[in-house]
Design a protein around this motif. Sequence first.
Motif, PDB file in Angstrom:
ATOM      1  N   ASP A   1       0.850  -1.192   0.000  1.00 39.69           N
ATOM      2  CA  ASP A   1       0.000   0.000   0.000  1.00 39.69           C
ATOM      3  C   ASP A   1       0.886   1.243   0.000  1.00 39.69           C
ATOM      4  O   ASP A   1       1.939   1.286   0.659  1.00 39.69           O
ATOM      5  CB  ASP A   1      -0.897   0.018   1.240  1.00 39.69           C
ATOM      6  CG  ASP A   1      -2.016  -1.002   1.175  1.00 39.69           C
ATOM      7  OD1 ASP A   1      -2.134  -1.706   0.149  1.00 39.69           O
ATOM      8  OD2 ASP A   1      -2.782  -1.106   2.157  1.00 39.69           O
TER       9      ASP A   1
ATOM     10  N   HIS B   1       1.224   5.757  -0.091  1.00 38.58           N
ATOM     11  CA  HIS B   1       0.666   7.058   0.262  1.00 38.58           C
ATOM     12  C   HIS B   1       0.114   7.687  -1.019  1.00 38.58           C
ATOM     13  O   HIS B   1       0.843   7.860  -2.007  1.00 38.58           O
ATOM     14  CB  HIS B   1       1.774   7.940   0.858  1.00 38.58           C
ATOM     15  CG  HIS B   1       1.297   9.223   1.446  1.00 38.58           C
ATOM     16  ND1 HIS B   1       0.655  10.197   0.722  1.00 38.58           N
ATOM     17  CD2 HIS B   1       1.395   9.693   2.723  1.00 38.58           C
ATOM     18  CE1 HIS B   1       0.367  11.210   1.501  1.00 38.58           C
ATOM     19  NE2 HIS B   1       0.816  10.930   2.742  1.00 38.58           N
ATOM     20  N   SER B   2      -1.185   8.009  -1.027  1.00 38.97           N
ATOM     21  CA  SER B   2      -1.791   8.489  -2.278  1.00 38.97           C
ATOM     22  C   SER B   2      -1.297   9.877  -2.661  1.00 38.97           C
ATOM     23  O   SER B   2      -1.365  10.259  -3.836  1.00 38.97           O
ATOM     24  CB  SER B   2      -3.315   8.494  -2.158  1.00 38.97           C
ATOM     25  OG  SER B   2      -3.751   9.439  -1.189  1.00 38.97           O
TER      26      SER B   2
ATOM     27  N   GLY C   1      -8.502  -1.511  -0.760  1.00 38.52           N
ATOM     28  CA  GLY C   1      -8.145  -0.287  -0.086  1.00 38.52           C
ATOM     29  C   GLY C   1      -8.791  -0.143   1.280  1.00 38.52           C
ATOM     30  O   GLY C   1      -9.219  -1.114   1.898  1.00 38.52           O
ATOM     31  N   PHE C   2      -8.891   1.079   1.745  1.00 41.39           N
ATOM     32  CA  PHE C   2      -9.399   1.364   3.087  1.00 41.39           C
ATOM     33  C   PHE C   2     -10.909   1.564   3.045  1.00 41.39           C
ATOM     34  O   PHE C   2     -11.416   2.419   2.308  1.00 41.39           O
ATOM     35  CB  PHE C   2      -8.726   2.611   3.651  1.00 41.39           C
ATOM     36  CG  PHE C   2      -9.194   2.970   5.024  1.00 41.39           C
ATOM     37  CD1 PHE C   2      -8.853   2.177   6.113  1.00 41.39           C
ATOM     38  CD2 PHE C   2      -9.991   4.085   5.239  1.00 41.39           C
ATOM     39  CE1 PHE C   2      -9.291   2.499   7.385  1.00 41.39           C
ATOM     40  CE2 PHE C   2     -10.430   4.413   6.500  1.00 41.39           C
ATOM     41  CZ  PHE C   2     -10.078   3.617   7.588  1.00 41.39           C
ATOM     42  N   THR C   3     -11.635   0.782   3.838  1.00 40.59           N
ATOM     43  CA  THR C   3     -13.095   0.887   3.851  1.00 40.59           C
ATOM     44  C   THR C   3     -13.645   1.077   5.259  1.00 40.59           C
ATOM     45  O   THR C   3     -14.853   0.969   5.480  1.00 40.59           O
ATOM     46  CB  THR C   3     -13.744  -0.376   3.234  1.00 40.59           C
ATOM     47  OG1 THR C   3     -13.312  -1.523   3.970  1.00 40.59           O
ATOM     48  CG2 THR C   3     -13.356  -0.527   1.769  1.00 40.59           C
TER      49      THR C   3
ATOM     50  N   GLY D   1     -13.923   6.878   8.882  1.00 41.87           N
ATOM     51  CA  GLY D   1     -12.934   7.934   8.728  1.00 41.87           C
ATOM     52  C   GLY D   1     -12.221   7.832   7.396  1.00 41.87           C
ATOM     53  O   GLY D   1     -12.711   7.213   6.450  1.00 41.87           O
ATOM     54  N   SER D   2     -11.063   8.445   7.305  1.00 39.52           N
ATOM     55  CA  SER D   2     -10.333   8.459   6.040  1.00 39.52           C
ATOM     56  C   SER D   2      -8.905   7.953   6.232  1.00 39.52           C
ATOM     57  O   SER D   2      -8.336   8.013   7.320  1.00 39.52           O
ATOM     58  CB  SER D   2     -10.283   9.884   5.462  1.00 39.52           C
ATOM     59  OG  SER D   2      -9.536  10.724   6.319  1.00 39.52           O
ATOM     60  N   LYS D   3      -8.370   7.442   5.129  1.00 38.72           N
ATOM     61  CA  LYS D   3      -6.985   7.006   5.093  1.00 38.72           C
ATOM     62  C   LYS D   3      -6.543   7.142   3.649  1.00 38.72           C
ATOM     63  O   LYS D   3      -7.046   6.451   2.771  1.00 38.72           O
ATOM     64  CB  LYS D   3      -6.845   5.565   5.567  1.00 38.72           C
ATOM     65  CG  LYS D   3      -5.399   5.051   5.556  1.00 38.72           C
ATOM     66  CD  LYS D   3      -5.333   3.599   5.991  1.00 38.72           C
ATOM     67  CE  LYS D   3      -3.890   3.089   5.971  1.00 38.72           C
ATOM     68  NZ  LYS D   3      -3.802   1.650   6.331  1.00 38.72           N
ATOM     69  N   THR D   4      -5.641   8.047   3.390  1.00 35.04           N
ATOM     70  CA  THR D   4      -5.267   8.359   2.012  1.00 35.04           C
ATOM     71  C   THR D   4      -4.269   7.336   1.487  1.00 35.04           C
ATOM     72  O   THR D   4      -3.069   7.590   1.377  1.00 35.04           O
ATOM     73  CB  THR D   4      -4.685   9.772   1.922  1.00 35.04           C
ATOM     74  OG1 THR D   4      -3.599   9.886   2.858  1.00 35.04           O
ATOM     75  CG2 THR D   4      -5.749  10.810   2.252  1.00 35.04           C
ATOM     76  N   VAL D   5      -4.817   6.160   1.141  1.00 32.25           N
ATOM     77  CA  VAL D   5      -3.978   5.055   0.706  1.00 32.25           C
ATOM     78  C   VAL D   5      -4.227   4.760  -0.764  1.00 32.25           C
ATOM     79  O   VAL D   5      -5.342   4.888  -1.269  1.00 32.25           O
ATOM     80  CB  VAL D   5      -4.258   3.803   1.567  1.00 32.25           C
ATOM     81  CG1 VAL D   5      -5.695   3.325   1.393  1.00 32.25           C
ATOM     82  CG2 VAL D   5      -3.286   2.679   1.257  1.00 32.25           C
TER      83      VAL D   5
END
Length: 471
Positions: A211, A213-214, A307-309, A312-316
């Motif tokens: 994974d 960092h976007s 990805g992240f589901t 909140g958020s996670k910029t992956v």
Amino acid sequence: MERALSYLAETKAKRLKELEEFLRFPSISSDSRRQRDMESCADHCARLMRRAGLSPVLVEETDGAPLVLGEWRGAPGKPTLLIYGHYDVQPVDPLSEWKEDPFSPWIEDDRLVARGSADDKGQILMHIQALEALMRTEGRLPLNVVVLVDGEEEIGSPHLRPYLEANRKTLQADVVVVSDTAMWGIDQPAITVGLRGLTQLEVEATGPCRDLHSGTYGGAVLNPVEGLARLLAGLKDDQGKVVVPGFYDQVAPLSDEVRRELAAIPFDEVAYLAELGLTSGWGETEYSLLERIWLRPTLEINGLWGGFTGPGSKTVLPSKAWAKLSMRLVSDQDPEVMATLLSDYLQRQAPEGLSIRIRRFPGGGRSVAVPRDWQALQLACRALEETFGAAPYRVCEGASIPIVADFKEVLGAQTLLIGFSLPDAKAHSPNENLHLPTFYKGADALVRLMHSLGTTSKELLIGNRDWLRPS
């Protein structure tokens, strides 16, 4: 036959009590904690068969839930009928939506409400009670009968096909009858004459080795979720037609006769869509909605994730993405061939920077089509019309019942799919129910059917064995 019908009419109270007793067993095959309940239910089913006059009756152990096998072979030279059903039921979740205890049957507006009432204890009990009526009044049956009651249908019957293969001689039959489908409506019977086949795949798409960092890598590296989404979206055109080369090669065109038959069924497309919260359908525009869901092949995305589901958020920028796909098959489409066809196409079309790994799920099977000129089908139509006062609609089922294809492939026997639940029976849902007037009439229809089959020659029932070829 008339004495048997009178017996059924005179014993309604007894028959209702038998149904209620059968439904009290919490025979949930998917729940390992219910093993003792499954065994008790199988034993009870065997008692019902013995009471009906079948002999021998055996509870057959498997590596899972037991099967129940009953026989009566006192009609040498007559056809043999194999009756199949299942005593296992779906889980009851969500329990809070049941009006009462799902394993304490209650009556509401001519419906007996309980888990398993429609699917399938009530329907297999109709057959057992029809056999009992004939045995009690005639002392014999009009044909040879084998009754096979499964304990794992709701989990895909993993041990049934091996049992069929190991017991071909015992289970050999000229006609199979399965009652696990539905009427079209009250006093409007239906016979299912077509089932679609099924094959399923899981796709894993991998991009970077981990994974990312976007913010740091976005715009420089293909996102596997996006790449997989684009790949899957490209499987169809904007009219729902699958663009995979060869997908339709083994699909036979619909005959004018079949299209007229379907068009004559009073199907309310607006109501069908409204019940789904929709105002319009979608799919191949040159086919009607019934043709699309019953007689055309499909390719569906059953799940897509990566990805992240979480909250909140996670910029992956994820390393992997996954999808589950299913194909409903018709005509001569072979599950193995179609799975390979789709897998190869996905591999070829995968964008650069995305590697694809595909796994096929076990199970599935070919489609099944009942010949419209089959003598047993004609006799079944007549028995239903005499009982309900209306000619049955010949319908198809967009879903799959793999055991029907197994009966065809392993035993060389074609199946009559004659169901007696109603469309609003809520099978698999809270407050599942069985319409009692139809329950009583259903057994009448089965007596008439057995009588008709028993007075027809085996050669005429089997007919042209070309239908043993893949449908």
